[in-house]
Design an enzyme around this catalytic site. Structure first.
Site, PDB file in Angstrom:
ATOM      1  N   ARG A  40     -19.906 -19.522 -35.865  1.00 61.09           N
ATOM      2  CA  ARG A  40     -18.909 -18.895 -35.010  1.00 61.09           C
ATOM      3  C   ARG A  40     -18.383 -19.951 -34.035  1.00 61.09           C
ATOM      4  O   ARG A  40     -19.056 -20.947 -33.774  1.00 61.09           O
ATOM      5  CB  ARG A  40     -19.514 -17.735 -34.224  1.00 61.09           C
ATOM      6  N   HIS A  56     -12.074 -18.287 -36.814  1.00 60.95           N
ATOM      7  CA  HIS A  56     -13.098 -17.445 -37.450  1.00 60.95           C
ATOM      8  C   HIS A  56     -12.907 -17.372 -38.960  1.00 60.95           C
ATOM      9  O   HIS A  56     -13.863 -17.103 -39.696  1.00 60.95           O
ATOM     10  CB  HIS A  56     -13.075 -16.040 -36.848  1.00 60.95           C
ATOM     11  N   HIS A 101     -26.478 -12.813 -39.857  1.00 60.83           N
ATOM     12  CA  HIS A 101     -26.207 -11.375 -39.795  1.00 60.83           C
ATOM     13  C   HIS A 101     -27.518 -10.606 -39.648  1.00 60.83           C
ATOM     14  O   HIS A 101     -28.510 -10.922 -40.317  1.00 60.83           O
ATOM     15  CB  HIS A 101     -25.496 -10.897 -41.062  1.00 60.83           C
ATOM     16  N   TYR A 136     -18.309  -9.521 -48.037  1.00 59.06           N
ATOM     17  CA  TYR A 136     -17.744 -10.642 -48.783  1.00 59.06           C
ATOM     18  C   TYR A 136     -17.715 -10.376 -50.282  1.00 59.06           C
ATOM     19  O   TYR A 136     -16.908 -10.973 -50.999  1.00 59.06           O
ATOM     20  CB  TYR A 136     -18.498 -11.931 -48.468  1.00 59.06           C
ATOM     21  N   ARG A 145     -15.312 -19.507 -40.879  1.00 63.22           N
ATOM     22  CA  ARG A 145     -16.626 -18.915 -41.154  1.00 63.22           C
ATOM     23  C   ARG A 145     -16.533 -17.969 -42.354  1.00 63.22           C
ATOM     24  O   ARG A 145     -17.408 -17.975 -43.220  1.00 63.22           O
ATOM     25  CB  ARG A 145     -17.111 -18.179 -39.910  1.00 63.22           C
ATOM     26  N   LYS A 169     -25.693 -14.186 -32.185  1.00 64.98           N
ATOM     27  CA  LYS A 169     -25.600 -12.889 -31.515  1.00 64.98           C
ATOM     28  C   LYS A 169     -26.977 -12.261 -31.357  1.00 64.98           C
ATOM     29  O   LYS A 169     -27.825 -12.368 -32.232  1.00 64.98           O
ATOM     30  CB  LYS A 169     -24.692 -11.946 -32.318  1.00 64.98           C
TER      31      LYS A 169
END
Length: 307
Positions: free
Chosen positions: A162, A253, A279, A288, A256, A185
């Site tokens: 990110r 982004h 994730h 994806y 990524r 995150k």
């Protein structure tokens, strides 16, 4: 916050936010979003019920109250996706609040989230990604700025970072070796391999950078020596995409997204890609596969004689 809340509820909200920040390691942007969403909900409840909102009012909420809030939000133009995010924050707060004040949170927790069509990521093609890596340096005003921009873009595409993760690197990452330890995150740490191209790009930047890159300071610097900003990275990508004739979806982004999609197209394992992206759930990574399927159907429809 200028909210009509009881002292107990105001204190509860502040403690909940503090726990999200301290225990969960939530980013400040996430904390700000939580505060905005939950405060907006509590403000509506206070007006809706005609007085200061307190814990008793939250404990006594009905499905009708929740529907009134969601109707109000949609009426002022809040998109279904944003409302779903706000409801998720409200659920988290009430789930935390209920056991501390001895009430049943089922009504709030069972509220239906508005349906919305999740947007698919829009990655670059492999050729476009290569063109971005080759062309980003052309817009640097100084050689070291060109080297910096190349290093940032190469990291985002080559390691699936990110923007915030690339900009959080410090001087101690100036010689990354074969891997980088990234904190993403929710404070989740992951190890990502560093491609030789990315290592070379960082090395070129550090050789040319005129600012001292001490271990604890940001690795990537602005022209005046301060931390490089997300806005400047966005400008770099904007200049590059315009010069290459790429669509507006070619954002930082998107690099990524491109990393994940190109790995998947090359036969990468979905679980491994999940770990590389950081994730929390496989569901986030599975989007994806939808991108891959959508692209396959485009090719099929264009080539089929009866399409």
């Amino acid at each position: 916050m200028t909210l009509s809340l009881s002292p107990a509820l105001r204190d509860a909200l502040e403690r909940w936010l503090a726990e999200r920040r301290g225990l969960d390691g939530a980013a400040e942007n996430t904390i700000a979003a939580y505060q905005t969403d939950v405060a907006g909900f509590l403000g509506f409840i206070a007006r809706h019920l005609g007085g200061a909102a307190g814990v008793d009012q939250i404990a006594g909420l009905t499905q009708s109250d929740l529907r009134a809030w969601m109707a109000h939000e949609r009426g002022r133009g809040v998109a279904a996706r944003s409302l779903a995010r706000a409801l998720s924050a409200v659920r988290q707060f009430v789930r935390w609040l209920a056991p501390r004040h001895g009430f049943d949170a089922t009504v709030v927790l069972s509220a239906r989230s508005p349906k919305y069509q999740r947007k698919l990521p829009r990655p670059l093609s492999t050729d476009a990604a290569r063109d971005v890596l080759d062309g980003v340096a052309e817009h640097g005003q100084q050689p070291w700025v060109a080297a910096r921009d190349t290093a940032v873009v190469t990291l985002m595409y080559g390691c699936g970072l990110r923007v915030s993760e690339a900009l959080s690197l410090t001087g101690r990452d100036a010689a990354p070796g074969q891997v980088l330890r990234i904190t993403g995150k929710g404070g989740r740490e992951r190890i990502v391999p560093v491609l030789p191209a990315a290592a070379r790009a960082i090395a070129a930047y550090t050789r040319h950078c005129p600012h001292e890159l001490s271990a604890a300071d940001p690795l990537f610097r602005g022209v005046r020596g301060g931390p490089l900003s997300r806005r400047e990275v966005a400008k770099v990508m904007e200049r590059t995409r315009l010069s290459l004739g790429l669509p507006a979806s070619a954002t930082p982004h998107a690099l990524r997204h491109s990393f994940a999609t190109h790995l998947l197209n090359a036969g990468g394992d979905l679980r491994a890609i999940q770990e590389l992206l950081g994730h929390a759930s496989l569901q986030s990574t599975q989007v994806y596969t939808a991108v891959d399927t959508a692209r396959l159907m485009q090719v099929y429809n264009a080539a089929h004689p009866r399409a």
